[in-house]
Design an enzyme around this catalytic site. Structure first.
Site, PDB file in Angstrom:
ATOM      1  N   GLU A 114       0.828  -1.214   0.000  1.00 50.63           N
ATOM      2  CA  GLU A 114       0.000   0.000   0.000  1.00 50.63           C
ATOM      3  C   GLU A 114       0.856   1.254   0.000  1.00 50.63           C
ATOM      4  OE1 GLU A 114      -2.144  -1.188   3.513  1.00 50.63           O
ATOM      5  OE2 GLU A 114      -0.964   0.129   4.779  1.00 50.63           O
ATOM      6  N   LYS A 116       2.742   4.611   0.991  1.00 49.65           N
ATOM      7  CA  LYS A 116       3.212   5.227   2.239  1.00 49.65           C
ATOM      8  C   LYS A 116       2.926   6.716   2.122  1.00 49.65           C
ATOM      9  CE  LYS A 116       7.187   5.528   5.367  1.00 49.65           C
ATOM     10  NZ  LYS A 116       6.740   6.784   5.909  1.00 49.65           N
ATOM     11  N   ASP A 118       2.619  10.564   2.922  1.00 43.74           N
ATOM     12  CA  ASP A 118       3.484  11.486   3.635  1.00 43.74           C
ATOM     13  C   ASP A 118       2.638  12.464   4.440  1.00 43.74           C
ATOM     14  OD1 ASP A 118       5.793  12.552   4.470  1.00 43.74           O
ATOM     15  OD2 ASP A 118       6.329  13.537   2.579  1.00 43.74           O
ATOM     16  N   TYR A 225      -5.265   2.662   8.054  1.00 45.98           N
ATOM     17  CA  TYR A 225      -4.519   1.487   7.624  1.00 45.98           C
ATOM     18  C   TYR A 225      -4.303   0.449   8.731  1.00 45.98           C
ATOM     19  CZ  TYR A 225      -0.715   4.624   9.123  1.00 45.98           C
ATOM     20  OH  TYR A 225       0.072   5.511   9.809  1.00 45.98           O
ATOM     21  N   LYS A 314      11.312   3.040   0.632  1.00 48.47           N
ATOM     22  CA  LYS A 314      11.315   4.470   0.308  1.00 48.47           C
ATOM     23  C   LYS A 314      11.634   4.667  -1.166  1.00 48.47           C
ATOM     24  CE  LYS A 314      10.999   6.985   4.215  1.00 48.47           C
ATOM     25  NZ  LYS A 314      11.833   8.117   4.407  1.00 48.47           N
ATOM     26  N   CYS A 408      19.794  41.977 -21.448  1.00 45.77           N
ATOM     27  CA  CYS A 408      19.572  40.603 -21.909  1.00 45.77           C
ATOM     28  C   CYS A 408      20.914  39.934 -22.232  1.00 45.77           C
ATOM     29  CB  CYS A 408      18.683  40.640 -23.156  1.00 45.77           C
ATOM     30  SG  CYS A 408      18.541  39.035 -23.973  1.00 45.77           S
ATOM     31  N   CYS A 411      20.905  39.291 -26.344  1.00 43.91           N
ATOM     32  CA  CYS A 411      20.933  40.325 -27.385  1.00 43.91           C
ATOM     33  C   CYS A 411      21.422  41.661 -26.859  1.00 43.91           C
ATOM     34  CB  CYS A 411      19.552  40.477 -28.027  1.00 43.91           C
ATOM     35  SG  CYS A 411      18.347  41.253 -26.925  1.00 43.91           S
ATOM     36  N   CYS A 426      12.862  40.607 -21.725  1.00 42.69           N
ATOM     37  CA  CYS A 426      13.655  41.240 -22.767  1.00 42.69           C
ATOM     38  C   CYS A 426      12.624  41.713 -23.788  1.00 42.69           C
ATOM     39  CB  CYS A 426      14.602  40.224 -23.407  1.00 42.69           C
ATOM     40  SG  CYS A 426      15.258  40.787 -24.985  1.00 42.69           S
ATOM     41  N   CYS A 431      15.135  39.729 -30.674  1.00 48.46           N
ATOM     42  CA  CYS A 431      16.098  38.956 -29.866  1.00 48.46           C
ATOM     43  C   CYS A 431      16.143  37.521 -30.396  1.00 48.46           C
ATOM     44  CB  CYS A 431      15.674  38.974 -28.406  1.00 48.46           C
ATOM     45  SG  CYS A 431      16.640  37.876 -27.362  1.00 48.46           S
TER      46      CYS A 431
HETATM   47  S1  IVH Z   1       1.901   1.144   9.155  1.00 47.93           S
HETATM   48  C1  IVH Z   1       2.967  -0.636  13.110  1.00 47.93           C
HETATM   49  N1  IVH Z   1       1.068   1.989   6.807  1.00 47.93           N
HETATM   50  O1  IVH Z   1       4.806   6.063   8.019  1.00 47.93           O
HETATM   51  C2  IVH Z   1       2.561  -0.078  11.802  1.00 47.93           C
HETATM   52  N2  IVH Z   1       2.327   3.490   8.145  1.00 47.93           N
HETATM   53  O2  IVH Z   1       7.651   5.936   8.648  1.00 47.93           O
HETATM   54  C3  IVH Z   1       3.087   1.268  11.583  1.00 47.93           C
HETATM   55  N3  IVH Z   1       2.651   5.704   7.136  1.00 47.93           N
HETATM   56  O3  IVH Z   1       4.420   6.031  11.505  1.00 47.93           O
HETATM   57  C4  IVH Z   1       2.521   2.053  10.519  1.00 47.93           C
HETATM   58  N4  IVH Z   1       1.523   5.315   5.279  1.00 47.93           N
HETATM   59  O4  IVH Z   1       2.838   7.523  10.067  1.00 47.93           O
HETATM   60  C5  IVH Z   1       1.751   2.293   7.921  1.00 47.93           C
HETATM   61  N5  IVH Z   1       0.238   2.616   4.722  1.00 47.93           N
HETATM   62  C6  IVH Z   1       0.913   2.910   5.843  1.00 47.93           C
HETATM   63  C7  IVH Z   1       1.500   4.185   6.029  1.00 47.93           C
HETATM   64  C8  IVH Z   1       2.213   4.430   7.199  1.00 47.93           C
HETATM   65  C9  IVH Z   1       2.221   6.207   5.966  1.00 47.93           C
HETATM   66  C10 IVH Z   1       3.467   6.449   8.107  1.00 47.93           C
HETATM   67  C11 IVH Z   1       3.061   6.244   9.550  1.00 47.93           C
HETATM   68  C12 IVH Z   1       4.273   5.643  10.174  1.00 47.93           C
HETATM   69  C13 IVH Z   1       5.375   6.159   9.304  1.00 47.93           C
HETATM   70  C14 IVH Z   1       6.655   5.378   9.426  1.00 47.93           C
END
Ligand code: IVH
Length: 677
Positions: A114, A116, A118, A225, A314, A408, A411, A426, A431
């Site tokens: 899934e 991640k 931010d 999640y 990452k 410029c 030119c 410009c 030019c």
């Molecule tokens: S699982 C024990 N699932 O990433 C399970 N975390 O760098 C811990 N995060 O603290 C989290 N998307 O804030 C999980 N699909 C996802 C996530 C996710 C973002 C964040 C979360 C976590 C941090 C770790």
């Protein structure tokens, strides 16, 4: 040279400083990738010298202590972080470790993959199905009570229909969608004269407000999640069934989540996410891979800071720091003088960057970037790399502030700022840099897509005195070109043919090619399909232009003025005389653009649609429907009797496969809830 013990101390101090900036002040000083590098260095030092490790080291703990603004909340179960891997090899090594921990084969394990997101982690407690508390992660054991602010998050259910008696904690991420972030920043700029650096900071700052009315005014979203079943009343056995339950209760869950079996499928699916990260509605900095079976998770357990059953893969960083060597100015097709940074080369988002835009004079001043500074470079997807700002180096002597040149560089003409605008121009129409850029833009892929007209060629043609604007292109002859260096009969003929083919290009492309201010491909398509011909467009009053979707006052006024400027009238009539058609076949598509920019492949027969209708429906919603599967494919629609090679390719590349029965739903929402295994 410092000793390992000294270096470890230095790194810890540095990391604690950044933890504070990120978790407490919501104002990071350096990009995430630089932070990750510091943690990795410390971890490697501690691995080599285990005597340097202690339970309180930042490698063993989570987040940062909470601030004093909110009261404390002790979590029912710790809120852990995730361990990171940065490439495929590390991901495979993690898989092997999981398999070993389970005494099994990595290829037999089912994983959920899934996005991640931010944002920032949030835990929400429901007792007997009623929301009672919301808390931040804090140091993982104790977080901050942000209940009042959490109640203002609009997509959050306040009660859970059919929930069992007792307590459940729902965990997930608070974030701001990309679209909401743009709106929020526009408002921030207008009201406060400043902006948020990114959606994550904006979300964190908005959730941790003393006054919940401020949180309520921010467009926060929550994506769930995890479910912590504190009273053991739910009997859930897998992650995927947990996600289904959360979704049934009304929580937003990741639509793109997938269940895969074995290492190769899992790795492919991670690659899919990386390839399509910019097509998602929210910022993602990686993917999270989780063991699906909850009983296997219990077997694997956790460390003090992260579960052993999950890992964050990452993505290559989109922000890095590097040294700014110089600031120079380039001249665009409208004469706009854009300052840009010359950098010590650095790898950003997987490619080497040595130039980055600084936008305009005001941006350079506002960001106060100076040659010699350490700067943050950002490159996201197809976007041109830009300078985010300087990193303060305590004690460093800086050069004087940079001054915008008065003339410029191409030119020698004057550079002027017009009215209140931040841009400098410009203003010399002769030019050569402007002429070059105008012609290149006309021939570019988003405009007339004329093959063989690269920068060097166009510069050569201008220098030879054969062309000075786009209409001149159409009078070039094979004889003229053959006399030039680097041209043979063959290349001269193909260039003349390629130019001639452009005469029948649809009006929308010509409109883009003319470079009318504020008219990009979307507005050009709308105008061309609504008016049908350049003449109709040119004679329309402003009110009539404005009456069309997505055409506001700014675009309408710009088009109106363009069509009445004698120089432009002359240019367009020369194009017409050269045989350029300036017409568009009218399209009646008014469907919502749910698939904008996405490549959706169809295979097999879909009930209720012929192949043409299915592909047409995708295109009408802004997508494209190529005939084969590649890594650019967003998803594949699987109908009756699908093609075997497409299925295999999609599986190998980790591309989501959507059942044909969900096609109608998919068209209207742009997402899916079930996939084909
Ligand atoms: S699982 C024990 N699932 O990433 C399970 N975390 O760098 C811990 N995060 O603290 C989290 N998307 O804030 C999980 N699909 C996802 C996530 C996710 C973002 C964040 C979360 C976590 C941090 C770790």
């Amino acid at each position: 040279m410092s000793t390992p013990a000294q270096r470890a101390r230095e790194l810890r101090d540095e990391i604690v400083r950044h933890n504070d900036a990120y978790f407490v002040n919501d104002m990071p000083i350096i990009p995430d990738a630089d932070y990750d590098a510091l943690v990795r260095e410390l971890r490697a030092l501690e691995d080599a010298h285990p005597e340097l490790r202690s339970e309180t080291s930042v490698t063993q703990t989570v987040g940062a202590p909470h601030s004093s603004v909110f009261s404390e909340v002790r979590h029912g179960e710790p809120m852990l972080s995730l361990d990171n891997v940065f490439d495929e090899d590390e991901l495979r090594t993690w898989c092997d470790r999981v398999a070993k921990g389970l005494d099994g084969e990595a290829n037999e394990i089912s994983f959920a993959v899934e996005p991640k997101i931010d944002g920032l982690a949030l835990s929400i407690t429901y007792v007997d199905g009623v929301l009672t508390q919301g808390s931040t992660r804090g140091d993982g054991r104790v977080g901050e009570d942000v209940t009042d602010n959490v109640r203002t998050i609009r997509n959050l259910p306040l009660t859970l229909a059919g929930a069992p008696r007792g307590r459940v904690d729902i965990r997930g991420e608070v974030f701001i969608t990309k679209a909401d972030f743009q709106d929020l920043n526009t408002r921030q700029r207008e009201r406060e004269g400043k902006e948020f650096a990114n959606p994550r900071n904006a979300a964190a700052g908005s959730l941790r407000q003393k006054d919940s009315a401020v949180s309520a005014s921010r467009p926060l979203s929550f994506l769930a999640y995890q479910l912590v079943d504190l009273d053991q009343s739910m009997m859930l056995t897998t992650h995927m069934s947990t996600i289904a339950k959360l979704s049934e209760w009304g929580f937003l869950t990741a639509a793109e989540i997938a269940l895969v079996r074995g290492v190769d499928e899992m790795v492919a699916r991670c690659t899919w996410f990386e390839e399509h990260r910019h097509e998602l509605d929210y910022e993602v900095d990686g993917v999270v891979v989780k063991v699906d079976e909850l009983s296997l998770r219990d077997q694997l357990g956790t460390t003090s800071r992260a579960p052993r059953w999950a890992i964050a893969r990452k993505f290559p960083p989109e922000e890095r720091t590097t040294r700014l060597l110089a600031i120079e100015v380039s001249i665009g097709r409208t004469g706009r003088a854009t300052p840009y940074a010359v950098l010590e080369p650095v790898t950003v988002a997987g490619s080497t960057v040595s130039l980055a835009t600084l936008h305009n004079q005001d941006q350079v001043a506002q960001k106060d970037v100076r040659p010699g500074d350490l700067v943050i470079v950002r490159k996201a997807g197809e976007v041109i790399p830009e300078i985010v700002g300087s990193v303060v180096e305590p004690g460093a002597r800086r050069q004087d502030a940079w001054e915008f040149p008065r003339t410029c560089p191409e030119c020698g003409g004057a550079l002027v700022r017009i009215g209140e605008e931040s841009d400098t121009y410009c203003v010399n129409p002769a030019c050569p840099a402007q002429q070059l850029q105008q012609i290149l833009h006309f021939a570019s892929r988003s405009a007339l897509d004329i093959e063989g007209l690269g920068e060097q060629r166009v510069a050569q043609l201008i220098q030879a005195g054969l062309i000075s604007d786009v209409a001149d292109l159409f009078s070039l002859s094979v004889e003229q070109l053959s006399t030039l260096e680097g041209f043979g009969d063959l290349s001269a003929t193909s260039l003349v043919e390629a130019i001639s083919e452009a005469k029948s290009a649809p009006l929308s492309r010509v409109l883009v090619g003319l470079g009318i201010r504020h008219v990009g491909p979307v507005a050009a398509r709308e105008l061309a399909s609504s008016f049908g011909s350049f003449d109709e467009l040119a004679s329309a009053p402003i009110e009539e232009l404005e009456a069309h979707d997505g055409i506001g006052e700014v675009i309408a006024t710009s088009v109106f003025r363009y069509c009445r400027d004698p120089e432009n009238v002359d240019l367009v009539s020369r194009l017409r005389r050269a045989g350029v058609e300036l017409r568009e076949t009218r399209s009646t598509s008014k469907e919502p653009q749910t698939l904008a920019g996405r490549a959706v492949v169809v295979t097999g027969t879909i009930e209720g649609y012929s192949r043409d209708e299915a592909e047409g429906a995708i295109v009408a919603r802004g997508g494209s429907s190529p005939g084969s599967v590649s890594k650019k494919t967003y998803c594949v629609i699987i109908g009756e009797a699908p093609g075997a090679s497409k299925l295999t390719k999609a599986r190998d590349l980790g591309i989501p496969m959507i059942p044909g029965s969900s096609f109608t739903n998919f068209l209207s929402s742009g997402t899916w809830t079930t996939t084909v295994d």
